[in-house]
Write an enzyme that holds these catalytic residues in place. Structure first.
Site, PDB file in Angstrom:
ATOM      1  N   ASP A 276       0.808  -1.218   0.000  1.00  0.00           N
ATOM      2  CA  ASP A 276       0.000   0.000   0.000  1.00  0.00           C
ATOM      3  C   ASP A 276       0.839   1.264   0.000  1.00  0.00           C
ATOM      4  OD1 ASP A 276       0.919  -0.538   2.559  1.00  0.00           O
ATOM      5  OD2 ASP A 276      -1.052  -0.947   3.394  1.00  0.00           O
TER       6      ASP A 276
ATOM      7  N   ASN B 185      -7.724  -2.956  14.116  1.00  0.00           N
ATOM      8  CA  ASN B 185      -9.099  -3.295  13.735  1.00  0.00           C
ATOM      9  C   ASN B 185      -9.141  -4.478  12.776  1.00  0.00           C
ATOM     10  OD1 ASN B 185      -8.115  -2.209  11.388  1.00  0.00           O
ATOM     11  ND2 ASN B 185      -9.508  -0.457  11.314  1.00  0.00           N
TER      12      ASN B 185
ATOM     13  N   HIS C 254      -7.313  -4.780   9.996  1.00  0.00           N
ATOM     14  CA  HIS C 254      -7.030  -4.519   8.578  1.00  0.00           C
ATOM     15  C   HIS C 254      -5.743  -5.219   8.151  1.00  0.00           C
ATOM     16  CE1 HIS C 254      -4.800  -0.496   9.584  1.00  0.00           C
ATOM     17  NE2 HIS C 254      -3.901  -1.421   9.368  1.00  0.00           N
TER      18      HIS C 254
ATOM     19  N   GLU D 249      -9.806  -1.940   5.233  1.00  0.00           N
ATOM     20  CA  GLU D 249     -10.450  -1.682   6.513  1.00  0.00           C
ATOM     21  C   GLU D 249     -11.713  -2.542   6.677  1.00  0.00           C
ATOM     22  OE1 GLU D 249      -8.756  -0.038   8.513  1.00  0.00           O
ATOM     23  OE2 GLU D 249      -8.295   2.007   7.947  1.00  0.00           O
TER      24      GLU D 249
END
Ligand code: F6R
Length: 242
Positions: free
Chosen positions: A67, A136, A138, A143
């Site tokens: 990313d 979380n 990811h 996400e």
């Protein structure tokens, strides 16, 4: 799935570096998928050591990063281009032309994402994909959502991710709010996936991801469906996984 539970961050990083080096020794023209963030930093230091000691050669390796923040130029010291040069690429003999990271400075999201996905398809499949995990759940910057993403895509970062990543920026308002990321589908196409996790703060999400229900609300839970996953963590991160 193979689980390596190591004493601490240092041991975990040594093991991860050895696995990456083994992959490259077994297949010198391996395609590696790489991650940024704090977790792999020591792994990259250990890889540099293995390289400098003559134990691994990156001349023919191809690398794809997961990313990049949208809106950051390659020269920006918060960009993942900069991170990878600084933490790994500048210190090993990988050919810069063989290193691929989405172009965060290009605001044409459709073009960036399509081009990146095509490159992975043309040069891949990825032999070994390294992942970290967000608090979380990811992976990459995929996400929690109602669906699993498939291809490289543009994402809006959640507050949890922006808060977590603000530690690298002078001001939370400087943290980009969008990023380009390989999709869950692009990640799952890798032949082998190695997820690294360190520290107590990751214990809950590791347990949810690997023992809980498979759901796009916990993106890493999809890894339960992959036939060849290596989970490497320190005792703290794996403490809630029996
Ligand atoms: C980084 C990436 C992210 C991180 C995750 C964990 O390229 O894709 O998914 O792996 O945010 O970050 P750290 O390691 O800083 O806890």
């Amino acid at each position: 799935m193979i689980i390596y539970k190591l004493k601490d961050y240092a041991e975990m990083s040594k093991k991860a570096a050895l696995i990456i080096a083994s992959q490259v020794n077994l297949k010198p023209n391996s395609v590696l998928g790489l991650a940024t963030g704090s977790t792999p930093v020591e792994t990259y230091k250990q890889i540099i050591k293995l390289y400098k000691d003559g134990n691994v050669d990156f001349e023919k390796v191809v690398a794809f990063n997961l990313d990049e923040y949208k809106g950051l130029k390659k020269e920006n010291d918060q960009s993942y281009h900069y991170f990878m040069r600084d933490n790994l690429f500048n210190h090993i003999n990988i050919n810069p032309n063989n290193t691929h990271i989405p172009d965060g400075s290009n605001m044409d999201a459709k073009h960036v994402c399509e081009e990146y996905e095509n490159k992975i398809n043309n040069l891949g499949p990825i032999d070994l994909q390294v992942l970290g995990i967000g608090l979380n759940g990811h992976i990459g910057f995929n996400e929690p959502d109602e669906h699993f993403t498939s291809k490289t895509n543009l994402v809006k970062l959640t507050k949890s991710t922006i808060d977590a990543n603000s530690r690298f920026f002078d001001n939370i308002n400087d943290v980009p709010t969008e990023a380009y990321t390989m999709g869950i589908g692009s990640i799952m196409k890798a032949k082998c996936i190695m997820l690294l996790a360190s520290g107590e703060s990751k214990a809950d999400i590791i347990a949810q991801s690997f023992k809980g229900k498979i759901t796009p609300l916990v993106p890493a839970s999809i890894l339960q469906m992959h036939p060849n996953v290596i989970l490497i963590g320190d005792e703290a991160a794996l403490s809630k996984l029996n």
